[in-house]
Design a protein around this motif. Sequence first.
Motif, PDB file in Angstrom:
ATOM      1  N   ALA A 112      70.461  34.221  66.801  1.00 22.11           N
ATOM      2  CA  ALA A 112      70.731  33.974  68.218  1.00 22.11           C
ATOM      3  C   ALA A 112      69.521  33.343  68.899  1.00 22.11           C
ATOM      4  O   ALA A 112      68.373  33.725  68.648  1.00 22.11           O
ATOM      5  CB  ALA A 112      71.099  35.279  68.912  1.00 22.11           C
ATOM      6  N   LEU A 137      74.487  40.164  74.236  1.00 17.63           N
ATOM      7  CA  LEU A 137      74.314  38.867  73.582  1.00 17.63           C
ATOM      8  C   LEU A 137      75.664  38.200  73.329  1.00 17.63           C
ATOM      9  O   LEU A 137      75.804  36.980  73.473  1.00 17.63           O
ATOM     10  CB  LEU A 137      73.547  39.033  72.268  1.00 17.63           C
ATOM     11  CG  LEU A 137      72.055  39.355  72.397  1.00 17.63           C
ATOM     12  CD1 LEU A 137      71.455  39.634  71.018  1.00 17.63           C
ATOM     13  CD2 LEU A 137      71.310  38.219  73.079  1.00 17.63           C
ATOM     14  N   VAL A 177      68.354  31.280  72.878  1.00 20.93           N
ATOM     15  CA  VAL A 177      68.735  30.829  74.213  1.00 20.93           C
ATOM     16  C   VAL A 177      69.140  29.363  74.103  1.00 20.93           C
ATOM     17  O   VAL A 177      68.435  28.562  73.491  1.00 20.93           O
ATOM     18  CB  VAL A 177      67.573  30.981  75.211  1.00 20.93           C
ATOM     19  CG1 VAL A 177      67.992  30.461  76.594  1.00 20.93           C
ATOM     20  CG2 VAL A 177      67.137  32.437  75.311  1.00 20.93           C
ATOM     21  N   GLU A 207      76.772  34.675  74.841  1.00 15.82           N
ATOM     22  CA  GLU A 207      77.233  33.613  73.937  1.00 15.82           C
ATOM     23  C   GLU A 207      78.577  33.061  74.418  1.00 15.82           C
ATOM     24  O   GLU A 207      78.797  31.843  74.412  1.00 15.82           O
ATOM     25  CB  GLU A 207      77.365  34.155  72.518  1.00 15.82           C
ATOM     26  CG  GLU A 207      77.765  33.096  71.507  1.00 15.82           C
ATOM     27  CD  GLU A 207      77.836  33.632  70.091  1.00 15.82           C
ATOM     28  OE1 GLU A 207      78.008  32.811  69.164  1.00 15.82           O
ATOM     29  OE2 GLU A 207      77.725  34.860  69.898  1.00 15.82           O
ATOM     30  N   ILE A 224      66.183  35.099  81.246  1.00 19.52           N
ATOM     31  CA  ILE A 224      66.498  33.689  80.977  1.00 19.52           C
ATOM     32  C   ILE A 224      66.320  32.873  82.255  1.00 19.52           C
ATOM     33  O   ILE A 224      65.690  31.812  82.259  1.00 19.52           O
ATOM     34  CB  ILE A 224      67.940  33.555  80.440  1.00 19.52           C
ATOM     35  CG1 ILE A 224      68.047  34.187  79.054  1.00 19.52           C
ATOM     36  CG2 ILE A 224      68.348  32.081  80.380  1.00 19.52           C
ATOM     37  CD1 ILE A 224      69.477  34.296  78.535  1.00 19.52           C
ATOM     38  N   HIS A 243      74.247  30.624  68.305  1.00 22.43           N
ATOM     39  CA  HIS A 243      73.825  31.060  66.975  1.00 22.43           C
ATOM     40  C   HIS A 243      73.625  29.823  66.101  1.00 22.43           C
ATOM     41  O   HIS A 243      74.492  28.940  66.055  1.00 22.43           O
ATOM     42  CB  HIS A 243      74.877  31.978  66.345  1.00 22.43           C
ATOM     43  CG  HIS A 243      74.717  33.414  66.742  1.00 22.43           C
ATOM     44  ND1 HIS A 243      75.196  33.915  67.933  1.00 22.43           N
ATOM     45  CD2 HIS A 243      74.114  34.457  66.105  1.00 22.43           C
ATOM     46  CE1 HIS A 243      74.919  35.203  68.013  1.00 22.43           C
ATOM     47  NE2 HIS A 243      74.261  35.559  66.921  1.00 22.43           N
ATOM     48  N   LEU A 260      66.339  35.331  69.814  1.00 22.75           N
ATOM     49  CA  LEU A 260      66.763  36.593  70.424  1.00 22.75           C
ATOM     50  C   LEU A 260      67.078  37.605  69.321  1.00 22.75           C
ATOM     51  O   LEU A 260      68.187  37.638  68.781  1.00 22.75           O
ATOM     52  CB  LEU A 260      67.988  36.358  71.309  1.00 22.75           C
ATOM     53  CG  LEU A 260      67.808  35.342  72.441  1.00 22.75           C
ATOM     54  CD1 LEU A 260      69.145  35.031  73.101  1.00 22.75           C
ATOM     55  CD2 LEU A 260      66.814  35.865  73.474  1.00 22.75           C
ATOM     56  N   VAL A 265      73.828  31.626  75.173  1.00 22.12           N
ATOM     57  CA  VAL A 265      73.234  31.976  73.879  1.00 22.12           C
ATOM     58  C   VAL A 265      74.024  31.264  72.790  1.00 22.12           C
ATOM     59  O   VAL A 265      75.250  31.148  72.870  1.00 22.12           O
ATOM     60  CB  VAL A 265      73.262  33.506  73.655  1.00 22.12           C
ATOM     61  CG1 VAL A 265      72.921  33.856  72.206  1.00 22.12           C
ATOM     62  CG2 VAL A 265      72.279  34.197  74.600  1.00 22.12           C
TER      63      VAL A 265
END
Length: 236
Positions: free
Chosen positions: A84, A67, A86, A71, A36, A78, A47, A76
């Motif tokens: 998911a 992940l 970036v 998050e 990233i 959703h 992702l 990250v």
Amino acid sequence: MTRPEPSPSAPPPPDRPAKRHRPSAADAYESLLKAIEGGALPPGARLRETELAQRFGISRTPVREALKRLEHQGLVVHTPHQGAMVATLSDVQMTELYEMRVVLEGAAARMAAQHAAESDIALLAALVERDAALIASPEDLALNNRLFHRQILTASRNRYLHDMLESLRLSLALLGGTTLAVAGRAATAVEEHRAILERIAARDTDGAEAAARGHIRAAFQARILRAAMRDADADR
């Protein structure tokens, strides 16, 4: 009376093959964060656990845990029907991020001028010299740049400032790539580092803070220019 002969000693066990290191969630996290930060996984990139596991040679379980950690840190997100991704920073968020960085990096340089040991200053000087040798390699210079700023933070001797700046740098990873690739920025940044070092070595608290603030403001201008160039290329 005859004594029983001692039994022969058991042969030594055969050498066992060394256990292979299985990548952990921490390994997966570092791999994803590096991708990233370097721009290999840019803002908005999807992702998928299976693809990431194959890409980094890691099983899906540590990828899933990594992940979740990313998050929690805001790197990250959703989204419905997409899964998911970036996270993406808006222009306003980027401006706010650099405004805070100006303040915190300036404070770190001021405190380093007060508290740095001679060994800290010697290490900063070595990093500045390495800067000069890496001007033609923006990615390598970017890594050295991070080491330089982290060493200033170490020299500040303030744990709370350390935690705040490290948290801020996680958000900086969302910007992707490096402003040091902008034409002329690398050489200028090296001289800015040298100026910060000189003020810290002189124990000039006001001068160190001013030099660090100017350096981050210049980086912000380069970031804006980089974004404008990218947008112009996309419109062609």
